[in-house]
Every structure is written in C-alpha cells, then in structure tokens.
Design an enzyme around this catalytic site. Structure first.
Site, short mmCIF file in Angstrom:
data_model
loop_
_atom_site.label_atom_id
_atom_site.label_comp_id
_atom_site.label_asym_id
_atom_site.label_seq_id
_atom_site.Cartn_x
_atom_site.Cartn_y
_atom_site.Cartn_z
N HIS B 88 0.85 -1.19 0.00
CA HIS B 88 0.00 0.00 0.00
C HIS B 88 0.88 1.23 0.00
CE1 HIS B 88 -3.41 2.62 0.83
NE2 HIS B 88 -2.62 3.25 1.69
N ASP B 167 -15.29 2.21 7.77
CA ASP B 167 -14.24 3.14 7.37
C ASP B 167 -14.79 4.18 6.40
OD1 ASP B 167 -11.49 4.13 6.89
OD2 ASP B 167 -11.94 3.41 4.87
N ARG B 174 -14.90 12.40 8.97
CA ARG B 174 -13.64 13.06 9.32
C ARG B 174 -13.31 14.17 8.32
NH1 ARG B 174 -9.65 8.57 8.97
NH2 ARG B 174 -8.13 10.19 9.41
N SER B 189 -7.80 3.56 9.22
CA SER B 189 -8.47 3.66 7.92
C SER B 189 -7.73 2.83 6.86
CB SER B 189 -8.54 5.13 7.50
OG SER B 189 -9.12 5.24 6.22
N LYS B 193 -8.96 -1.72 5.60
CA LYS B 193 -9.22 -2.23 4.26
C LYS B 193 -8.19 -3.28 3.87
CE LYS B 193 -9.43 2.09 3.32
NZ LYS B 193 -9.50 3.45 2.79
#
Lengths: 441, 441
Positions: B88, B167, B174, B189, B193
C-alpha cells in the site's frame, strides 16, 4: 463589518483543534451559521470537543457569549426605573434563594429581570418551584416580561423560545457529545441568556461542593473568574460569591416545600443559612446596582424591606400579575401538599455532624420532585423536610427528617436512604461558613 | 464475549476526552453502533476530535482497525497457493508502482490481492489509471476477486461497498469535521481495508515530501511506525519503506500515460526511479512472504520475471480476465491518447535542478487528469510527460515537458505553470536518493 471575509466550519474547527485563537468575526459567523444549519451538528460537535480540550481566551468566550445572545431577542427595559441587576446561581440542593431575593431586591429599588431554568438531575429549578403556585404562569413573552419588571420591579419567567436559541441548540448537542465540561462553554451558556436581560450588573452565586455542579474549590473559582471576566468584558459588570453546597440550603428540598420556605423568609422567618445566603447576595446586588455604598447600608435596607412587609407585598403583586393565587405568599399552607408523610428517626442520640446534599437530592428525585430527562413531569407536592441540620442536637428516636410522598410505599422506600444521608455523632461540630469568598474584577 | 457490559457513546467520548485508554470491547461496541446509527454522527465527530487531540494507544488503534475491518466482508483466499502479500502506498505524484508490482510479484510466486483507491486532489489513484485500459473492470465482487487472485496470482479491484463500510462512513465524517489529521485514525483507515484482504504480510510505501500527504520526515516516520506496529499487532506482519516524493515518480503524470509507463517497466524498460521503487518494494514483499531470504535473491528473481516476459504475461492474462483489451500491455499506444500536445521549452541552458511534484500534479489536475470532489469525472487521456528530470542537461529551447490536453486552449493555458515547476540552473545537482529508510518491528 470590514470586508467580506469567508469562513468555513472546517477552517474554524482546524484552527481551534491546533490551539489557535479565533477572530471575533469568525465566532460571530459560526453561531448564526450553526443555528441556520449551514454548520452541521457533527461539525459543531467536533468544534465543541476542540474547545473542551484547547480552551478559549476570554476574548473568544465573550464573542461566543454575545453571538449566542444575539441569536435571539433581547429584553428592553429602558432607562427609567431602578438599576437592573440579576442574580444567577450555578445550582444546588434546596436553593430557593431566587424566590426570596427577586421580590426583596424589587422592594429595595432594583429592577430584577429574572429568567430562570428548570431542574435537571439532582439540582432543582426555580421555575419548577414557582409552578407549585396554583395558576402561576412562567411562560410569558419577553415584551410582557419587560412590562412586568418595569411595573413591579421584577418578574420571574422561563427561557422563551426566542431567547438565545443558539444556546439551546448548542447545549442540547453538548449534553449528548461529552462536551459539557468546559469553562468557556459553560460561561457562554450562562451569560448568553443573562446578557439578554438588558442588565446593568450581574451577581453570580457559584455553588461548591458535593451537592453542586462544581465539586472542587479550584473548579468553582475558575468558573467564577471566567464569568466575572467575560461578563464584564461583554459590558455588564459582574461579580461572584462562592458559597458552600455540601449540605442542602434551608430545611426543605422539593418544589412546593421550597416555595413555602422562601415565603417564610419574605415574612421575616426562614432558616438561618437561607436567610444568610439571601442577604449576602442581596447586598452584592444592591452595591452592584449603586443603591448603597456599604454592606451595612444594604443589610439595613433589606431588613426593613422584610420587616415592613414590602418584600412580601412585592411577591403578592407579582404572583397575581402572573396569574397565580397570591394568597399563598402569606398562607403557604395553601400550596399543594403531598398526601403521605413518613418520618425518619435518629438511631442514636448526639449531634448531627453531616448531611449529604447529594443523597438528599437523590431521595427527592426518586420521590418525583425532579427529573432525569428534560421531558419528564414532576410532582410539585413531594420532597423532604430536614428537621435537624448539622450542629443540632438530636435524641435517639427523635425525628431527623420528614418525607412528603405521593404514596405511602414510595415514602417508606426512601426512609433508609434519607437516614443514611445524616451522620450523627457524639461531638458537636460547627457547620462550616456558608460564604467562601467573593470574586470581582 | 465476557458478561454483558453496557457501553454508551457518551461514556466512551468522555473517557477519551479525559485521556483514558478505551477497552478493546468498548471499541468493538462503538464501531458497529456507529454503522447502525445507534451512535450518531455528532457523537462520532466529538469522539474523533478527542482522538485527534488525545491520541490512541497501539492496542486501541488495533482494536479500531479490526472493528472497522469486521464491519464488512472479508476476502477468503485459502491456504493453497503462494504467500499473500500486498503493498500500500500513502500516495504521490506519478506513483504507478502498483501496476508494475502486482503482476511482477505474481510472476515471482506471491499472491497479491490488491484493492486500490481512486485519486483525490493532487494524488492519483491506481483505479483511475487502470480504467484507462479499454474495457477493464475494477468493480468486481469479493468472491470473484478471490478467484482471480488464486488463478492469476493477483487481481486489481476497487473498494467494494461491503468492504469496511465503517471506514467509508467514518472517513466521510472526518473529511468534514477537521479530524483527518490523526495518526491512529489514518492507521485504522488504511489497515481496516488492507486487513480485509486475507494477507500473510503487508508492505507500506510511505511517501514523504511536497508531493505527498506527509510533508515531513517526522510525520512520515510516525505514520509508518504506527502502521507497522498496529498491522503486526493485528496479526499481519507489516513493514514500511519511506520514499521521497518531492519530484514526480517516473516521467508521466496522468492516467493512460502512467499506465503505459508501468507497462514499459514490465517490458524491461521504464524510468530509473520507477524501476528502483518497484524493485525495492518488490524485494520487501518477497522477503516478507518468505519467497527469498536475501535482497540479492529477490533482485535476481524479479529481473528474471521481467526479462523472461512472465511479468508482462501475468498482466495480459489479468487484463483479459477483468474484461480489458490485453493488447495494450505490449502495445501501450493502443491506450487512449489526448488529441492535443503542447511542449514546454527551457528558457535557458543548464541542468534541471528541481521539479516540483505538487506543481506538476496541479497542472495535471487542471487538465482533467484528477478530481477535487469524489463525484467528478476524469479524462484518462490527459496529463504531462516529463522529458527532463532533475540531474539532466537541457539546452535553451529544448523540450522540458509535454502537455497532453483535451483541447489546445487548456494545453496552452498550463504551459507557464508547468515551466514554473522546473528549476534550471548552471550547476548539476544530483537527485537525492529515492529510498530514505526502512521501518519494521
């Protein structure tokens, strides 16, 4: 207004989150934007939490106070007549001082435009106490209220829908988002309503102790200093008296019982601590309004207003003007009475050494004298009479207190809890002084 | 679950407001209660602000991550097949590494279940780049995704509606309440995922610099350490590589242009920095998955997968399986092309000393390659080709960059801004190292 500065909820939240000081203009944008819904509840909740954790300067708090005040209508009392002075208490158990003080001050030449609240949780509300008077109306529009103040020297009403609506909306949000505990937000909430009363001066009674919202002297001082500073900054000279609230004030807790006790004070009687609290705050108001220069002069004026019957007459006239049965002022027995009584006896002989205000309040609450949610109905008749208070002698089997209940079962159920609120011991302990200190600029 | 503990939003908000550590069970109650609406948006906003200002321990962050992951469905890849490792990136300008890396890792024996996001603001999104491929479908259900991963060794899809809905709901809140900037909330967050992908290990590319979300090394380190710690605590060994994002990665910014560039890497070409970033992260993934022990072994494996054509073949097979025109992998010219080109020439001779990633990204954004709101459409064809990059020689009048535009006017309009993104000076300055450091437990 200078320029056309653009504010957004997000930028104001971020600024407060990062510990910044908001511009007065930013706060004056935020409050009406919240009332109109342009700023959402979730944005205001995030903002309120940032204020709880980052604080606000007196300048920001004053701006917030005035913006909330200006979200609604303002009382207009005009210049003709006596100085306009109000008292606000942060709330305690057995605190019926407003009902003694407002007519007394009117009898001494002040105008007292007193807009009060209802009780919630363990603290009682002046409105609930007044509504024990048959027919008495506390929901009057601001224009009628202003006329009553100018005619009678005072009036006692509840918060109207058009008074500081921003405060009502924000308070409801704070209540469910863990953002009640903030000196700046509490300051703005209290003052936004009081400053809508068109005052020349304001006196605060900040209660400290287990029966009060502020449990410690440090917290109470911080709140008192904040309100004194912000009120004065916002143009209304404000002073505060810190008073002890570990033990109930007076000998009654419960709405009709407390109203009757307040009328006793107007008739020249009443328990010592309640009289003392009334006279201390009254002297503060009379000095703040410029009616007297010295405390001695204030005491003389007040004692004469009571002894002459003028204070009670003021109350009678107002009760009548607000639709109530005025006879209750001189004949408090006419107030609604609970059908059932139960007395609580001392298990040993000795001296009452302590009496827990919070425990007494919880008994009264369970009897039906109070509410835990804003939409609950209360029973004006029920409550507790404290026959003995700290410093007083009691013999084994003698009555310490009386429960006034709606039915015999609930009365019996509370007897043990009420007994447990008392501490009886061998030695006499003097009660601690009621007044802790005075705070002014 | 032990006992039947009762939680309320108010008590959890107050606990966090006062700096306390929430119990794992409290967090596991809070998240589904928020998704169901039992906990309101305004309560969650107050809670999020309290987290921003009070922080969360790794234990709390791990509980939040897992509760958010468990608010939706999970991929189920099973034990049969290669180790399951994903990468990621926190996002940068010109970052098309995922499109190079996923097929390369599949060719080296890993399973890569890669669920990506779309671009917002100045950072691009892998999904938008993939959608430049005619016919390629990124919206596939989790079950189909799992089968693709097990058949092809990888799959590239977008976040499905049933993946970590908590999320999605919390992030939207947010975004409008000033509560984005919180390491624990960002950690939860991202990881909620990724941990739904049924991984054996996870590698983070944390970008640092003016083209990244984290502008400073300190912030990037804090985020990397948090994700490494929490991911590992939540049962998925996680490591991170901090890479510089002051200059765009590679020579293209814009969706079809970047996809074409990623395919060049699979064909054995591509710009040095992009190849380096791909190989560094690939080696990290291969080690994390236990495919190799040493970096040298990893490099050998990857270079062979590219040189042999296996990496490109993996991509072809997947593009076909997800409905796309597989010919684009070996013939990137088949990708959609912008109708208008404009070139930007150097105003002086010298060396490119700097190239501002953020400025380039903003040019690409204005050309239509990105979006500032989630509901905006993008143009896959447009973008920027960076002919010269820092450290390279340029002569006056020579082309520094090419604009690919939808029309000639928008191309001309951006020429000056793109030129200003370059700094050309007399002296050669070497580009700074891409990889800053590695962070693991």
């Amino acid at each position: 207004m200078k320029g056309t500065q653009r504010f957004t909820a997000l930028s104001l939240i971020a600024q407060k989150r990062d510990g910044g000081e908001l511009a007065v203009e930013a706060i004056r944008w935020l409050v009406p934007a919240y009332v109109s819904g342009e700023v959402t509840d979730y944005q205001m909740a995030a903002f309120a939490m940032a204020v709880v954790l980052r604080g606000m300067t007196p300048r920001e708090t004053a701006a917030l106070t005035l913006a909330m005040r200006d979200s609604g209508k303002l009382a207009r009392l005009g210049k003709r007549g006596g100085p306009k002075v109000d008292k606000h208490s942060t709330g305690g158990v057995g605190d019926k001082v407003s009902i003694c003080l407002a007519p007394l001050m009117a009898a001494c030449g002040l105008r007292v435009p007193m807009i009060s609240g209802r009780g919630l949780g363990h603290t009682g509300g002046t409105l609930d106490k007044l509504e024990a008077i048959p027919g008495f109306r506390v929901n009057l529009p601001l224009a009628r209220f202003s006329r009553l103040v100018n005619t009678h020297g005072f009036s006692l009403i509840g918060q109207t829908a058009d008074l500081a609506p921003a405060d009502r909306k924000l308070y409801a949000l704070r209540d469910v988002t863990g953002t009640v505990e903030s000196i700046p937000l509490i300051t703005a909430s209290i003052l936004s309503k009081k400053l809508a009363e068109d005052l020349d001066a304001l006196v605060l009674d900040v209660k400290v102790g287990r029966g009060a919202f502020m449990k410690t002297l440090d917290d109470a001082r911080a709140l008192a200093r904040s309100i004194v500073r912000v009120g004065t900054l916002a143009g209304v000279p404000t002073s505060a008296v810190l008073t002890r609230m570990d033990v109930p004030l007076g000998r009654t807790v419960g709405n009709a019982l407390e109203t009757a006790e307040a009328f006793e004070v107007l008739a020249g009687g009443g328990p010592d601590d309640l009289v003392e609290c009334t006279l201390v705050l009254g002297a503060e108001m009379l000095r703040a309004g410029g009616v007297v220069k010295s405390d001695a002069a204030a005491q003389g004026l007040m004692r004469d207003a009571i002894a002459s019957g003028r204070a009670a007459a003021k109350m009678e006239a107002l009760v009548k003007a607000q639709g109530g049965d005025a006879r209750v002022v001189r004949e408090p027995d006419r107030l609604p009475r609970a059908p059932q009584r139960a007395s609580v006896q001392a298990a040993r002989s000795g001296f009452v050494q302590d009496l827990d205000a919070l425990a007494v309040a919880q008994v009264a609450l369970r009897l039906g004298a109070g509410r835990t949610r804003a939409d609950q109905a209360i029973d004006p008749r029920v409550g507790v009479v404290l026959v003995k208070k700290p410093g007083e002698r009691v013999e084994r089997g003698e009555t310490l207190a009386e429960i006034h209940a709606a039915d015999s079962r609930s009365g019996r159920r509370e007897a043990a809890a009420l007994l447990a609120a008392f501490r009886v011991g061998a030695h006499k302990q003097n009660a601690r002084a009621l007044v802790i200190e005075r705070i002014a600029r």
